[in-house]
Design an enzyme around this catalytic site. Structure first.
Site, PDB file in Angstrom:
ATOM      1  N   GLU A 160      15.320 -17.505  61.573  1.00  7.67           N
ATOM      2  CA  GLU A 160      14.641 -18.396  62.524  1.00  7.67           C
ATOM      3  C   GLU A 160      14.223 -19.648  61.781  1.00  7.67           C
ATOM      4  O   GLU A 160      13.680 -19.566  60.674  1.00  7.67           O
ATOM      5  CB  GLU A 160      13.425 -17.689  63.126  1.00  7.67           C
ATOM      6  CG  GLU A 160      12.553 -18.556  64.024  1.00  7.67           C
ATOM      7  CD  GLU A 160      11.322 -17.795  64.529  1.00  7.67           C
ATOM      8  OE1 GLU A 160      11.410 -16.567  64.696  1.00  7.67           O
ATOM      9  OE2 GLU A 160      10.272 -18.437  64.742  1.00  7.67           O
ATOM     10  N   GLU A 165       5.462 -26.213  64.794  1.00 12.69           N
ATOM     11  CA  GLU A 165       4.532 -25.445  65.611  1.00 12.69           C
ATOM     12  C   GLU A 165       3.142 -26.044  65.437  1.00 12.69           C
ATOM     13  O   GLU A 165       2.752 -26.415  64.329  1.00 12.69           O
ATOM     14  CB  GLU A 165       4.515 -23.976  65.195  1.00 12.69           C
ATOM     15  CG  GLU A 165       5.816 -23.242  65.449  1.00 12.69           C
ATOM     16  CD  GLU A 165       5.768 -21.808  64.923  1.00 12.69           C
ATOM     17  OE1 GLU A 165       5.584 -20.879  65.729  1.00 12.69           O
ATOM     18  OE2 GLU A 165       5.909 -21.634  63.694  1.00 12.69           O
TER      19      GLU A 165
END
Length: 279
Positions: A160, A165
């Site tokens: 990933e 974020e």
């Protein structure tokens, strides 16, 4: 004679176009960067291969799908509800809102997110996303990538790549790599698997990375922020990033990492101006 000259010009143009092409298209949606392009790129050598400026009146469904709800922390509030999406003046709004109708859907909140799964993926290159992040207690906007194929096995074997974020009202963003190596083998410090970076909290920012066969180099507003290298002599799960990945952009809410949602802070939204991929 003129026809022969015109034909020659067309053929030469086509051959030049092939030489300039920086990728091979697989399954009509996977942009695999050509081997000769794998060396470090000078910035002015990158070529735009895919983009969305969100200038239409509706989401371009040839490029994106709304993220369905799931059982994970990141997608448990995802919804197809139109209230979570808006396209206005060339900007895509992805919203996190109190659920306006809990008669059928009992979830207290719903959120908007999009991904390019099955429609666009790329292997190696540069991606940049210009967006403005909203802030709220429990808000967790994210831009990230997952494997388009199953080359190395079930998650987290395929890895990933988290472009960005953001949590709550923080003045920093997180840029992170996850894999079997970091999660299961606990090798998250050899090398470090994430970095943080400051950003303009009240304005648009460009979040991005350059992805090479031997490293992933993150940036914010064109400035290098964190690098995750491929390491020799370790478990092969350290580098599952040798396959195409698709793109996810979503306004998440709640979860163990970000904490509980404060309903009084909602609605919250991430506003996306454009997405561009170069090879």
């Amino acid at each position: 004679m003129k026809r022969l000259i015109l034909l020659a010009v067309i053929i030469i143009s086509l051959l030049q176009g092939c030489k300039l092409r920086t990728y091979t298209l697989v399954d009509n949606y996977q942009y695999i960067q050509n081997q000769k392009q794998h060396q470090r790129q000078v910035d002015n050598k990158w070529k735009l291969v895919w983009k969305d400026d969100f200038n239409g009146n509706s989401l371009d469904t040839t490029k994106w799908t709304k993220v369905p709800a799931g059982k994970s922390a990141w997608n448990k509030h995802m919804s197809y509800d139109p209230s979570c999406y808006a396209l206005l003046n060339g900007l895509l709004h992805l919203k996190g809102i109190p659920n306006p109708d809990t008669s059928l859907d009992k979830r207290p909140f719903i959120t908007g997110g999009i991904y390019s799964k099955g429609k666009f993926a790329f292997q190696y290159g540069k991606i940049e996303i210009r967006a403005k992040l909203g802030a709220a207690k429990g808000a967790w906007p994210a831009m990230w990538m997952l494997a388009a194929t199953n080359k190395h096995g079930a998650y987290p074997r395929n890895g990933e790549i988290d472009i960005m974020e953001h949590l709550n009202y923080d003045s920093i963003i997180y840029q992170t790599i996850h894999s079997y190596y970091t999660l299961n083998l606990k090798q998250d410090k050899h090398p470090p698997h994430f970095g943080t970076a400051k950003f303009n909290t009240n304005d648009f920012n460009v979040f991005g990375l350059k992805w090479y066969p031997d490293s992933i180099v993150y940036s914010v507003n064109g400035q290098r922020t964190f690098t995750y290298p491929r390491v020799k002599g370790v478990d092969s799960s350290q580098w599952p990033f040798d396959q195409p990945f698709y793109v996810l952009i979503d306004q998440q809410l709640g979860g163990d990492w970000v904490g509980e949602v404060q309903p009084a802070d909602l609605p919250v939204e991430m506003i996306v101006d454009w997405v561009k991929v170069y090879q």
